[in-house]
Design an enzyme around this catalytic site. Structure first.
Site, PDB file in Angstrom:
ATOM      1  N   GLY A 152       0.844  -1.203   0.000  1.00 27.41           N
ATOM      2  CA  GLY A 152       0.000   0.000   0.000  1.00 27.41           C
ATOM      3  C   GLY A 152       0.870   1.241   0.000  1.00 27.41           C
ATOM      4  O   GLY A 152       2.052   1.195  -0.374  1.00 27.41           O
ATOM      5  N   ARG A 153       0.276   2.336   0.435  1.00 24.34           N
ATOM      6  CA  ARG A 153       1.002   3.618   0.417  1.00 24.34           C
ATOM      7  C   ARG A 153       2.271   3.545   1.284  1.00 24.34           C
ATOM      8  O   ARG A 153       3.345   3.960   0.859  1.00 24.34           O
ATOM      9  CB  ARG A 153       0.112   4.722   0.989  1.00 24.34           C
ATOM     10  N   ILE A 154       2.138   3.021   2.512  1.00 21.75           N
ATOM     11  CA  ILE A 154       3.289   3.053   3.429  1.00 21.75           C
ATOM     12  C   ILE A 154       4.369   2.072   2.969  1.00 21.75           C
ATOM     13  O   ILE A 154       5.561   2.397   2.977  1.00 21.75           O
ATOM     14  CB  ILE A 154       2.834   2.762   4.886  1.00 21.75           C
ATOM     15  N   ARG A 174      -0.631 -11.147  -1.668  1.00 22.03           N
ATOM     16  CA  ARG A 174      -1.662 -12.114  -1.281  1.00 22.03           C
ATOM     17  C   ARG A 174      -1.739 -13.289  -2.253  1.00 22.03           C
ATOM     18  O   ARG A 174      -2.261 -14.331  -1.934  1.00 22.03           O
ATOM     19  CB  ARG A 174      -3.023 -11.426  -1.203  1.00 22.03           C
ATOM     20  N   THR A 222       5.891  -1.910  11.750  1.00 28.41           N
ATOM     21  CA  THR A 222       5.293  -0.603  12.092  1.00 28.41           C
ATOM     22  C   THR A 222       3.795  -0.617  11.796  1.00 28.41           C
ATOM     23  O   THR A 222       3.184   0.435  11.691  1.00 28.41           O
ATOM     24  CB  THR A 222       5.951   0.543  11.283  1.00 28.41           C
ATOM     25  N   ARG A 224       0.692  -3.463  12.818  1.00 25.62           N
ATOM     26  CA  ARG A 224       0.021  -3.885  14.049  1.00 25.62           C
ATOM     27  C   ARG A 224       0.780  -5.081  14.605  1.00 25.62           C
ATOM     28  O   ARG A 224       1.169  -5.985  13.845  1.00 25.62           O
ATOM     29  CB  ARG A 224      -1.435  -4.293  13.777  1.00 25.62           C
ATOM     30  N   GLU A 253      -0.816  -4.396  22.906  1.00 28.13           N
ATOM     31  CA  GLU A 253      -0.446  -3.039  23.280  1.00 28.13           C
ATOM     32  C   GLU A 253      -1.386  -2.459  24.340  1.00 28.13           C
ATOM     33  O   GLU A 253      -2.595  -2.682  24.223  1.00 28.13           O
ATOM     34  CB  GLU A 253      -0.522  -2.169  22.020  1.00 28.13           C
ATOM     35  N   HIS A 271       4.783   2.772  19.580  1.00 28.02           N
ATOM     36  CA  HIS A 271       3.796   3.092  18.519  1.00 28.02           C
ATOM     37  C   HIS A 271       3.914   4.552  18.062  1.00 28.02           C
ATOM     38  O   HIS A 271       2.986   5.344  18.197  1.00 28.02           O
ATOM     39  CB  HIS A 271       2.369   2.781  19.010  1.00 28.02           C
ATOM     40  N   GLY A 273       4.807   5.458  14.825  1.00 26.38           N
ATOM     41  CA  GLY A 273       4.841   5.533  13.355  1.00 26.38           C
ATOM     42  C   GLY A 273       4.442   6.890  12.797  1.00 26.38           C
ATOM     43  O   GLY A 273       5.164   7.492  12.010  1.00 26.38           O
TER      44      GLY A 273
HETATM   45  C1  DGY Z   1      -2.366   4.120  12.211  1.00 25.27           C
HETATM   46  O1  DGY Z   1      -2.602   5.189  11.648  1.00 25.27           O
HETATM   47  O2  DGY Z   1      -2.991   3.090  11.958  1.00 25.27           O
HETATM   48  C2  DGY Z   1      -1.248   4.130  13.210  1.00 25.27           C
HETATM   49  O3  DGY Z   1      -1.087   2.950  13.839  1.00 25.27           O
HETATM   50  C3  DGY Z   1      -1.360   5.299  14.165  1.00 25.27           C
HETATM   51  O4  DGY Z   1      -0.981   6.406  13.456  1.00 25.27           O
END
Ligand code: DGY
Length: 306
Positions: A152-154, A174, A222, A224, A253, A271, A273
């Site tokens: 995805g974007r990240i 996938r 980064t 879940r 968490e 957490h 990110g």
């Molecule tokens: C998200 O955006 O899902 C992060 O875990 C918190 O910024």
């Protein structure tokens, strides 16, 4: 016209609330789960954080609710199907936190590869006795093979940053069969997670897949915590089955197991990110505008389609 009531589980950004939300809505803050359960009956809109559950139990009390805005890009805390069933529309905060999260992934990688926590601890302990040829040798990253889960974007932005360091990039998608996944893991000197947490990705990295990684592998997370079986990861780190890990998220968490906290070969962050001033302000604007747009009968670009 009466202003809508918007309930927040946290005052996400004082200035943005003052400028963008307060003039257009009655702002209520529910600081505890009990207050949230009480106040939700009066709310037209709700703004939540990553770990506030928006589930059937809460929604059954939310007789006026029309819009939920998650102050996060991840949506695993929200029962989207239950929202859709009740005609409640949902927005999140994509895009604006992409760069911050990718930069934090890079931070974890550099810190894990160069054993930054161990070096820092040594300096702080007063036990640093001077330069040594073999003190805390880490890994040079140029030319190493990175495997990313989640395009995805990240994930895509992280790959761009990794490429700037001279890493080669392979994606796990996938569509990959278990054999293909295992073959890719066998070459993964860096394994980085950017997929959402879903029933399919829960414990994606389990004991058996961890065994496929090479001994110099660094695992980064980064997204879940629960995409990794934390117990299996702890045992791989403890036995030096892999080189190191960089974790910004944890399975339960905010609980971080003592066994993980004791390990020298893991970088632990709480957490962070999206935790830049720029990203958090932009997230606040986006989520507030999205909720107000829904309540005003519009369709914001960041509405989530269940
Ligand atoms: C998200 O955006 O899902 C992060 O875990 C918190 O910024």
């Amino acid at each position: 016209m009466t202003k809508p009531t918007i309930l927040l589980t946290y005052p996400i950004h004082a200035e943005v609330i003052r400028k963008e939300l307060a003039p257009r809505a009655r702002v209520r803050i529910a600081r505890s789960p009990a207050a949230l359960r009480r106040e939700i009956a009066h709310a037209d809109g709700l703004i939540t954080r990553v770990f506030d559950p928006v589930d059937e139990a809460l929604l059954s009390r939310a007789s006026r609710l029309k819009a939920v805005g998650n102050f996060a890009v991840g949506l695993d805390n929200i029962d989207l199907t239950a929202c859709a069933r009740r005609g409640i529309r949902v927005v999140n905060t994509p895009d604006v936190l992409t760069r911050a999260t990718a930069e934090l992934t890079l931070t974890l990688l550099l810190a894990a590869a160069r054993r930054v926590p161990e070096g820092e601890a040594l300096c702080r302990s007063g036990r640093f006795k001077g330069w040594q040829p073999d003190l805390l040798l880490g890994q040079q990253l140029q030319g190493r093979r990175a495997v990313l889960v989640g395009k995805g974007r990240i994930g895509t932005e992280t790959a761009r940053l990794f490429q700037a360091l001279g890493l080669t990039i392979t994606w796990i998608t996938r569509k990959d069969s278990e054999n293909t996944i295992r073959a890719k893991l066998a070459r993964a000197q860096i394994l980085s997670f950017h997929c959402p947490l879903t029933p399919d990705t829960r414990h994606w990295l389990n004991h058996s897949r961890l065994q496929c990684l090479p001994a110099d592998a660094i695992v980064l997370n980064t997204t879940r915590g629960a995409v990794i079986d934390e117990k299996a990861l702890i045992s791989a780190l403890k036995s030096h089955r892999i080189f190191a890990a960089g974790l910004d998220v944890f399975e339960r968490e905010p609980r971080i197991p003592a066994a993980l906290r004791r390990l020298p070969n893991v970088v632990l962050l709480p957490h962070l990110g999206s935790a830049t001033a720029e990203a958090r302000e932009a997230m606040a604007r986006l989520v507030i505008r999205g909720v107000l747009a829904i309540l005003g009968g519009k369709r914001p670009w960041n509405e989530v389609n269940p």
